[in-house]
Write a protein that holds these residues in place. Structure first.
Motif, short mmCIF file in Angstrom:
data_model
loop_
_atom_site.label_atom_id
_atom_site.label_comp_id
_atom_site.label_asym_id
_atom_site.label_seq_id
_atom_site.Cartn_x
_atom_site.Cartn_y
_atom_site.Cartn_z
N ASN A 32 20.89 7.19 28.40
CA ASN A 32 19.53 6.69 28.59
C ASN A 32 19.30 5.40 27.81
O ASN A 32 18.62 4.48 28.31
CB ASN A 32 18.52 7.75 28.16
N TYR A 33 19.85 5.30 26.60
CA TYR A 33 19.72 4.05 25.85
C TYR A 33 20.40 2.91 26.59
O TYR A 33 19.93 1.77 26.57
CB TYR A 33 20.34 4.21 24.46
N GLN A 34 21.50 3.21 27.26
CA GLN A 34 22.20 2.17 28.01
C GLN A 34 21.44 1.80 29.29
O GLN A 34 21.21 0.61 29.56
CB GLN A 34 23.61 2.65 28.37
N ASN A 35 21.08 2.81 30.07
CA ASN A 35 20.50 2.54 31.38
C ASN A 35 19.03 2.15 31.34
O ASN A 35 18.58 1.31 32.12
CB ASN A 35 20.67 3.77 32.28
N GLU A 36 18.27 2.76 30.42
CA GLU A 36 16.84 2.51 30.39
C GLU A 36 16.43 1.46 29.35
O GLU A 36 15.48 0.72 29.57
CB GLU A 36 16.10 3.83 30.12
N ASP A 37 17.14 1.42 28.24
CA ASP A 37 16.79 0.47 27.18
C ASP A 37 17.70 -0.75 27.15
O ASP A 37 17.53 -1.62 26.29
CB ASP A 37 16.82 1.16 25.81
#
Length: 602
Positions: free
Chosen positions: A335-340
């Motif tokens: 999620n940190y990679q894809n969303e942030d």
């Protein structure tokens, strides 16, 4: 010896050699030392190195000295989030006290929670700090560093809903602020600003440092697992602690160092087996990524150095970075990679050379676990999916094996007619295979295909956090650890402990799962009669039990996969052979093997 048996022996021997080599290359890790085994590490001062003469700063180096009493006297700001607890020291504004609420050091919930960061003066000191280096007419004492005592300007406790702001005025027209926010997982957002209230322009540069005192004492030491320095520049780079020790001495850095300029999209930090700390500049922010090792202090550093900032009179300059400090949870990091937008952050998990297999295998395993709610059953579900994907190949192989059985009489006639003329036997055999459209090598393919899948799953089970302390049923409460039961005490019926993994007798301490594995391999052999050749028969007789002992100390999740794979393979082969007119006499083959052993014994 017919070609089917040749193929099976070849595949079995290859598997045996690969797994034997694997165990030699990657032996079990030594047990982690106790707290008493860890030497005390003194606290540190940090002194600036070279001044600002280029577009990026030269961040400070850590040296050994005594500052414990000063640090102990300084107040702290509490950290309290759903995942983290700890505090920030106002001495340097350093992150040096951080624990992971959801993770315990041992399987028992009564064991201590994992402590990630520790202040200087404690064993295995490990912390993050931020500061500024001076340039131009600005002096070292005019910028905040590791020994600066900050004041709280806003906030009392750091939580996801209540950020805090620290303030330090140098008394010479520069006011520095550091605002810290945290999300509900593992990322801190650090905003560093400097306000120039004077009449002259000033030049300063911000930096961030992750410092680790000495090499960690609890390293697993497996080649399959990377523990050490990790950074993303144009590509992922993984450095062991020994690599940093071997750096060439850089006189400008004043230490052994490796420095890389990054135009955009990068991060750097330390990674352990299941935990990680990384400093992450903004995606479009150029910076210098540095790894340094101080020989005298035995301190490792990873640094993020930002470009020089020119602060005009009456203006404020601000730089924002992020700090990840927590568990390497696949979904969280994804999620940190894809969303942030953290560039290739999922690569911080060590997927290995077979990443093209390990990544999708774990993604599927994670999804199955979410649907089923149990990682053990998810492994069995994963095995079903893998066998379904490989079924066309397996079907072709088993059909070929069945045809080889049908051709056995003709093959024997060819051998009798040709006598000792091996070239003639080989030629007529190939003509027979071609005429009957049979591939004698196809019997090996399903087994050989399992080897990279087996190692990929081993990597997934060993490396990923989601298998740590994950239960299956009954006595299997940690799928990342070997089966805890043991035949030496009749699986817990006898009141004494069994040898630990450090003992040479551990190989004889077989659990229930490894024994089931050996039995499943043995039954799979009984789909076909034992070879008439005594040497072949001996190899076949010993192979299941050799594998049983070899895999006895592997992670129980991996043994579970192998058992499920054997069971499904047995079922597929049995049904396919029956559908082509060959009826395997499993019970009869078992009885024959016992009769042969009884005859040999007499």
């Amino acid at each position: 010896m017919d070609d089917q048996n040749k193929n099976l022996i070849l595949a079995t021997v290859l598997s045996f050699l690969v797994i034997t080599g694997w165990m030699i290359m990657f032996p079990p890790a030594d047990p982690a030392p106790t707290q008493d085994d860890v030497p005390a590490v003194v606290a540190e001062n940090i002194v600036p190195s070279a001044g600002l003469e280029t577009s990026t700063s030269a961040a400070p180096m850590t040296t050994a000295a005594g500052e414990v009493s000063t640090q102990a006297d300084v107040a702290r700001i509490a950290i309290d989030t759903p995942e983290l607890s700890g505090s920030i020291s106002l001495l340097g504004g350093r992150f040096d006290d951080l624990s992971l609420k959801a993770y315990h050091t041992e399987l028992s919930d009564q064991s201590p929670i994992v402590k990630l960061l520790k202040p200087a003066g404690q064993p295995d000191a490990y912390y993050a700090l931020y500061g500024w280096t001076p340039g131009g007419s600005t002096a070292v004492e005019d910028v905040p560093g590791p020994s600066t005592v900050w004041q709280i300007e806003e906030g009392e406790k750091l939580t996801p809903s209540t950020p805090v702001t620290l303030r330090w005025d140098n008394g010479k027209d520069l006011t520095f602020r550091r605002s810290v926010a945290v999300d509900d997982k593992f990322i801190f957002t650090i905003s560093q600003s400097v306000e120039n209230t004077g009449s002259e322009a000033q030049r300063v540069a911000p930096y961030g440092v992750l410092a680790r005192h000495g090499e960690p004492k609890n390293l697993k030491g497996f080649f399959i697992l990377h523990e050490g320095i990790i950074r993303q520049t144009d590509e992922l780079e993984e450095l062991d602690y020994g690599d940093a020790v071997d750096f060439e001495f850089d006189s400008r850095e004043g230490a052994r160092a490796d420095v890389v300029d990054v135009k955009e999209n990068g991060w750097i930090g330390f990674t352990d087996h299941y935990w990680m700390t990384t400093m992450i500049p903004a995606g479009d922010q150029p910076f210098t990524s540095a790894v340094r090792y101080g020989e005298q202090s035995d301190i490792y550093q990873t640094q993020v150095r930002m470009p020089v900032v020119d602060v005009a009179p009456g203006t404020t300059a601000t730089v924002e970075t992020r700090l990840f400090a927590g568990a390497k949870e696949w979904e969280t990091i994804r999620n940190y990679q894809n969303e942030d937008g953290i560039y290739h952050f999922l690569d911080s998990i060590d997927w290995g050379w077979f990443f093209f297999l390990t990544k999708p295998i774990f993604a599927l395993l994670h999804w199955l676990n979410g649907v089923i709610g149990n990682m053990g059953w998810a492994i069995i579900g994963l095995t079903l999916v893998i066998k379904a994907v490989l079924f066309p190949l397996a079907y072709k192989s088993y059909v070929s094996m069945a045809k080889m059985k049908e051709l056995q009489p003709e093959m024997e006639k060819i051998k009798e007619a040709a006598g000792d003329d091996r070239a003639k036997v080989q030629k007529e055999m190939m003509e027979l295979y071609k005429r009957e459209k049979v591939n004698p090598a196809s019997g090996c393919l399903p087994i050989l295909m399992q080897i990279p899948i087996f190692f990929s799953l081993y990597k997934v089970i060993f490396v990923t956090l989601e298998l740590r302390h994950a239960p299956w049923v009954g006595w299997i409460q940690d799928l990342s650890a070997p089966d805890p039961s043991s035949i030496l005490n009749l699986f817990g019926l006898l009141p004494f402990a069994t040898p630990g993994p450090e003992s040479i007798l551990a190989i004889a301490s077989l659990g229930i799962l490894p024994i089931i594995l050996g039995v499943s391999m043995w039954l799979q052999q009984k789909l076909n009669p034992a070879p008439t050749d005594p040497t072949q028969a001996m190899i076949f007789a010993w192979m299941p039990w050799v594998f049983m002992f070899m895999l006895g100390q592997f992670a129980s999740g991996l043994v579970l996969y192998w058992i499920a794979n054997n069971t499904i393979t047995f079922t597929q082969q049995y049904l396919i052979m029956r559908s082509h007119g060959h009826k395997p006499n499993v019970l009869g083959n078992v009885l024959k093997s016992f009769k042969r052993k009884t005859k040999d014994a007499s």
